[in-house]
Design a protein around this motif. Structure first.
Motif, short mmCIF file in Angstrom:
data_model
loop_
_atom_site.label_atom_id
_atom_site.label_comp_id
_atom_site.label_asym_id
_atom_site.label_seq_id
_atom_site.Cartn_x
_atom_site.Cartn_y
_atom_site.Cartn_z
N ASN A 89 -2.75 9.26 1.72
CA ASN A 89 -2.23 8.13 0.96
C ASN A 89 -2.98 6.84 1.28
O ASN A 89 -3.14 5.98 0.42
CB ASN A 89 -0.74 7.95 1.22
CG ASN A 89 0.12 8.81 0.31
OD1 ASN A 89 0.21 8.57 -0.88
ND2 ASN A 89 0.75 9.84 0.88
N GLN A 140 1.67 2.18 -1.41
CA GLN A 140 1.12 2.41 -2.74
C GLN A 140 1.69 1.42 -3.76
O GLN A 140 0.95 0.83 -4.56
CB GLN A 140 1.42 3.85 -3.20
CG GLN A 140 0.72 4.91 -2.36
CD GLN A 140 -0.74 5.12 -2.78
OE1 GLN A 140 -1.30 4.33 -3.54
NE2 GLN A 140 -1.35 6.16 -2.28
N ASN A 141 3.01 1.25 -3.73
CA ASN A 141 3.67 0.37 -4.70
C ASN A 141 3.25 -1.09 -4.52
O ASN A 141 3.02 -1.81 -5.50
CB ASN A 141 5.19 0.49 -4.59
CG ASN A 141 5.70 1.84 -5.06
OD1 ASN A 141 5.02 2.55 -5.78
ND2 ASN A 141 6.90 2.21 -4.63
N HIS A 192 4.77 5.52 0.19
CA HIS A 192 5.01 5.05 -1.18
C HIS A 192 5.22 3.54 -1.23
O HIS A 192 4.93 2.90 -2.25
CB HIS A 192 6.20 5.78 -1.81
CG HIS A 192 7.54 5.44 -1.23
ND1 HIS A 192 8.07 6.11 -0.15
CD2 HIS A 192 8.46 4.51 -1.58
CE1 HIS A 192 9.26 5.61 0.14
NE2 HIS A 192 9.51 4.63 -0.71
#
Length: 341
Positions: free
Chosen positions: A144, A111-112, A108
């Motif tokens: 991801n 991704q961020n 994450h």
């Protein structure tokens, strides 16, 4: 039949230097010097960024960012007098840097950071005036990573390469890391030129995502070998065997593996191992847990069998809840088993 992976060794090549020189002939002053971006100055990222700064031309700028301002402040202080810029937000980096390296803890985070760097989709109109090269050295899951790659490519603002590494903090500091990359054939050379400023070898494993798949398969095996080594050493010592002689036997026989030969879990069998330093440093159990989880997740998604993986993961889970073991190198499994120290 798929082709075997290619291996690239050595220092940054002349072709990369030539391309850098070529882009410095642009008429605008903002393109006279190259600008590099680095996001994530943790235990691995800090020395990697340090090696990058040492290898790129002195006139080039390195922009850094980390969620911990004390770390970026320390980096800037250690490189006083050099062209370093601390970015308050990652968007500043993508607006100015042509090549951006990320070393982040979790999927994450990747991704961020990518989302923040890509929006709004106007990067080709500002900064170095050309598509960005995003090299992600984080160890995340292939799913991801593919999403991050799709986000970059669909925006039309650059290329995304997965490039996880092996070698640990020692390798990051010494500039001897091995990188496993997932990239199209035409991107292998330019990406390798960048990575070889922070390591000594690049393995091209295949298309995007292949670097991570190779890394997770390797670390899955490493996690299993570590537990098996801890158990075998503990057995032999409880049977009355001398630990150094047992290790010598294993390391010259069919049980030979990295956890026994290099990272032996019994204190003072290998003088410079984490076990000989109270299990401090090295590859943390929390990182091994993360990699095992990612490997098992990817195995499940692909339908690959993982008979031993879940048992191994449960061992690392228990180790991290033990007050005498948590936060230590993953060879501390030996202590968790009650091994003689």
């Amino acid at each position: 039949m798929s082709k075997p992976f290619s291996v690239i060794r050595g220092s940054a090549s002349k072709s990369w230097a030539s391309s850098v020189g070529a882009r410095r002939t642009f008429a605008t002053s903002r393109c006279l010097h190259a600008t590099w971006g680095f996001v994530g100055l943790g235990r691995m990222g800090f020395p990697m960024a340090k090696n990058l700064r040492a290898k790129i031309p002195k006139s080039d700028k390195l922009i850094i960012h980390d969620v911990n301002p004390a770390v970026t402040g320390q980096f800037a202080e250690e490189h006083a007098g050099q062209t370093i810029q601390v970015a308050e937000a990652v968007r500043e980096i993508s607006e100015q840097a042509e090549t951006i390296i990320t070393v982040l803890p979790e999927p994450h985070h990747v991704q961020n950071v990518l989302r923040a760097m890509l929006k709004p989709p106007t990067l080709l109109k500002i900064g170095p005036c050309k598509p960005r090269l995003f090299i992600d050295c984080s160890t995340i899951d292939p799913k991801n990573s593919r999403a991050a790659s799709n986000a970059v490519h669909s925006s039309g603002q650059g290329k995304f390469i997965d490039a996880p590494m092996s070698g640990g903090v020692v390798g990051a500091s010494a500039g001897t890391l091995t990188f496993m990359i997932g990239a199209s054939n035409d991107m292998v050379k330019p990406v390798s030129d960048v990575l070889l400023m922070m390591g000594k070898r690049v393995l091209h494993m295949g298309e995007q995502g292949a670097g991570l798949k190779g890394k997770l398969a390797n670390n899955y095996l490493l996690g299993l070998n570590n537990i098996a080594t801890c158990e075998a050493m503990n057995m032999g010592i409880k049977w009355g065997l001398d630990p150094k002689k047992l290790a010598e036997l294993i390391n010259t026989s069919t049980g030979r593996c990295w956890p026994s030969e290099v990272n032996n879990p019994v204190p003072y069998v290998v003088q410079n191992s984490p076990a000989s330093r109270g299990y401090d440093g090295g590859f943390g159990t929390s990182l091994m847990r993360k990699d095992m989880k990612l490997a098992l997740q990817a195995a499940h998604e692909s339908g690959a069998a993982s008979v031993m993986g879940h048992e191994a993961l449960s061992v690392y889970d228990l180790v991290e809840t033990d007050d005498n073991c948590k936060g230590k190198d993953f060879s501390v499994v030996y202590r968790f088993l009650g091994g003689k120290e």
